[in-house]
Write a protein that holds these residues in place. Structure first.
Motif, PDB file in Angstrom:
ATOM      1  N   ILE A 265       0.817  -1.285   0.122  1.00 54.87           N
ATOM      2  CA  ILE A 265      -0.044   0.087   0.146  1.00 54.87           C
ATOM      3  C   ILE A 265       0.673   1.246  -0.140  1.00 54.87           C
ATOM      4  O   ILE A 265       0.600   2.160  -0.778  1.00 54.87           O
ATOM      5  N   ASP A 266       1.948   1.336   0.756  1.00 56.08           N
ATOM      6  CA  ASP A 266       3.026   2.485   0.894  1.00 56.08           C
ATOM      7  C   ASP A 266       3.424   2.598  -0.415  1.00 56.08           C
ATOM      8  O   ASP A 266       3.815   3.708  -0.668  1.00 56.08           O
ATOM      9  N   ALA A 267       3.707   1.548  -1.243  1.00 53.32           N
ATOM     10  CA  ALA A 267       4.456   1.773  -2.622  1.00 53.32           C
ATOM     11  C   ALA A 267       3.604   2.627  -3.592  1.00 53.32           C
ATOM     12  O   ALA A 267       3.926   3.351  -4.169  1.00 53.32           O
ATOM     13  N   VAL A 268       2.365   2.238  -3.267  1.00 51.08           N
ATOM     14  CA  VAL A 268       1.316   3.034  -4.249  1.00 51.08           C
ATOM     15  C   VAL A 268       1.180   4.380  -3.841  1.00 51.08           C
ATOM     16  O   VAL A 268       1.339   5.340  -4.705  1.00 51.08           O
ATOM     17  N   CYS A 269       1.163   4.661  -2.493  1.00 55.60           N
ATOM     18  CA  CYS A 269       1.242   5.886  -1.874  1.00 55.60           C
ATOM     19  C   CYS A 269       2.278   6.599  -2.308  1.00 55.60           C
ATOM     20  O   CYS A 269       2.090   7.825  -2.673  1.00 55.60           O
ATOM     21  N   SER A 313      -4.102  16.515  -0.133  1.00 48.75           N
ATOM     22  CA  SER A 313      -4.949  16.431  -1.255  1.00 48.75           C
ATOM     23  C   SER A 313      -4.548  15.023  -1.883  1.00 48.75           C
ATOM     24  O   SER A 313      -3.534  14.706  -2.381  1.00 48.75           O
ATOM     25  N   ILE A 314      -5.637  14.066  -1.906  1.00 43.34           N
ATOM     26  CA  ILE A 314      -5.395  12.694  -2.393  1.00 43.34           C
ATOM     27  C   ILE A 314      -5.964  12.375  -3.963  1.00 43.34           C
ATOM     28  O   ILE A 314      -7.238  12.554  -3.914  1.00 43.34           O
ATOM     29  N   PRO A 315      -5.193  12.257  -4.876  1.00 45.81           N
ATOM     30  CA  PRO A 315      -6.014  12.105  -6.406  1.00 45.81           C
ATOM     31  C   PRO A 315      -6.786  10.640  -6.157  1.00 45.81           C
ATOM     32  O   PRO A 315      -6.345   9.932  -5.401  1.00 45.81           O
ATOM     33  N   GLY A 316      -7.793  10.803  -7.034  1.00 50.94           N
ATOM     34  CA  GLY A 316      -8.789   9.697  -7.140  1.00 50.94           C
ATOM     35  C   GLY A 316      -8.025   8.341  -7.436  1.00 50.94           C
ATOM     36  O   GLY A 316      -8.193   7.356  -7.325  1.00 50.94           O
ATOM     37  N   GLU A 317      -7.040   8.639  -8.469  1.00 45.61           N
ATOM     38  CA  GLU A 317      -6.148   7.472  -9.008  1.00 45.61           C
ATOM     39  C   GLU A 317      -5.505   6.613  -8.142  1.00 45.61           C
ATOM     40  O   GLU A 317      -5.377   5.520  -8.270  1.00 45.61           O
ATOM     41  N   LEU A 318      -5.045   7.286  -6.817  1.00 41.21           N
ATOM     42  CA  LEU A 318      -4.495   6.601  -5.889  1.00 41.21           C
ATOM     43  C   LEU A 318      -5.363   5.443  -5.270  1.00 41.21           C
ATOM     44  O   LEU A 318      -4.985   4.214  -5.160  1.00 41.21           O
ATOM     45  N   TRP A 319      -6.861   5.732  -5.110  1.00 36.30           N
ATOM     46  CA  TRP A 319      -7.529   4.659  -4.761  1.00 36.30           C
ATOM     47  C   TRP A 319      -7.886   3.615  -5.754  1.00 36.30           C
ATOM     48  O   TRP A 319      -7.836   2.642  -5.658  1.00 36.30           O
TER      49      TRP A 319
END
Length: 339
Positions: A265-269, A313-319
């Motif tokens: 998960i951290d790698a994606v973040c 701010s978290i981009p929707g692409e992260l999810w």
């Protein structure tokens, strides 16, 4: 400090509205390590100054200490905050110094006695008002009923108490306008499905079971909340610290499989330049049943760190990337669709 303007969400079908970020009162009472009283009170003041309007406490936290500290601040501020506490534990004075402190470093001189009966709920509620020094609270949760706390056999008589009397007491308090909302505060979602069989509830405080790391409560629990018009407050958004760089998960050392998933998960973040704790803090609010995320900072400085993560701010692409990699449970609501 300048107060933020937080989004507010409605609690169930009540008239209550809470800021989407709240303040949990367990850590303030000194769990695992001591928290000076002035520091605890300063943390509550800091939360209110920041614009947070929801504070949660309980008799268990420091065996009365948390309620005293929270009450000190709310009496002084006379601010329009939403306050919750819990029932199910009565506090009995320690006899001959024989105290079970549990994980509390410097609790008040009491032992806890479980009682979910009609009289027990009413007594617990009245005792909490005394400790808080307040005339009212808004939300009352049934605390830690279920097999996770009491075991299968130990829970049976306690559940019977709730079923035959405790729930009636809560309904009387709510329907009579003494409190505004009722629910359960637990670490396991399964008992909340049993609670739905008893009747209607407004809000559930569920710790650790709907987080960036774990969505085990998604179905049938969270989906049932939508159908029944109940809200969810997400406690333990960092899963005991594993999502903020610690090594604990569910209050114990994290197993290897959990550590590996956190790394993934951290790698994606990192790919999106988002701190893992920021994603963990904001993730639960993507579910429409969730009205509040409830971390438990121990100091104004820790709260400032949480507020910094909140502002990311978290981009929707992260999810959607987490979902595509199978790191979110199928059906998890995310912006733009579901996992």
């Amino acid at each position: 400090m300048t107060a933020r303007t937080f989004e507010k969400r409605r609690v169930g079908q009540t008239a209550l509205e809470v800021t989407t970020l709240g303040l949990g009162g367990a850590s303030l009472a000194g769990i695992f390590s001591a928290v000076p009283a002035d520091q605890a009170r300063a943390t509550v003041h800091h939360a209110l100054d920041a614009g947070i309007n929801y504070v949660d406490t309980a008799p268990q936290y420091g065996l009365g200490r948390s309620e005293h500290l929270v009450g000190d601040v709310l009496r002084e501020r006379r601010i329009d905050a939403v306050l919750s506490t819990k029932v199910g534990r009565l506090l009995a004075p320690v006899v001959d110094g024989q105290q079970d402190k549990g994980a509390w470093v410097d609790p008040l001189p009491f032992n806890q006695v479980y009682d979910y009966s009609y009289d027990g709920v009413m007594r617990s509620f009245e005792d909490s008002l005394q400790r808080l020094g307040l005339a009212s609270v808004d939300i009352v949760y049934v605390h830690d009923i279920g097999v996770a706390t009491h075991g299968v056999e130990g829970n049976r008589p306690l559940w019977k108490q709730l079923e035959t009397g405790g729930y009636k007491a809560l309904r009387e308090l709510r329907d009579g306008g003494v409190i505004k909302a009722i629910g359960l505060g637990v670490n396991e979602w399964e008992v909340l499905m049993d609670a739905f069989a008893l009747g209607d509830w407004d809000v559930f405080l569920l710790a650790g079971r709907y987080t960036l790391l774990e969505q085990t409560s998604l179905d049938p629990f969270m989906t049932t909340c939508i159908k029944r018009g109940a809200s969810v407050v997400v406690g333990g958004p960092f899963n005991s610290g594993i999502l903020v760089g610690g090594d604990k998960f569910n209050y114990a050392k994290a197993p290897e499989a959990i550590v590996a998933k956190v790394k993934a998960i951290d790698a994606v973040c990192q790919e999106f330049g988002v701190p893992l704790p920021a994603a963990a803090l904001q993730f639960p609010l993507t579910h429409p049943a969730v009205c509040n995320v409830l971390p438990g900072p121990r100091s104004p400085a820790e709260l400032d760190g949480i507020l910094d993560w909140w502002d990311v701010s978290i981009p929707g692409e992260l999810w959607t990337t987490l979902a595509a990699k199978g790191l979110l449970a199928p059906g998890t609501p995310i912006p733009g669709g579901t996992a």
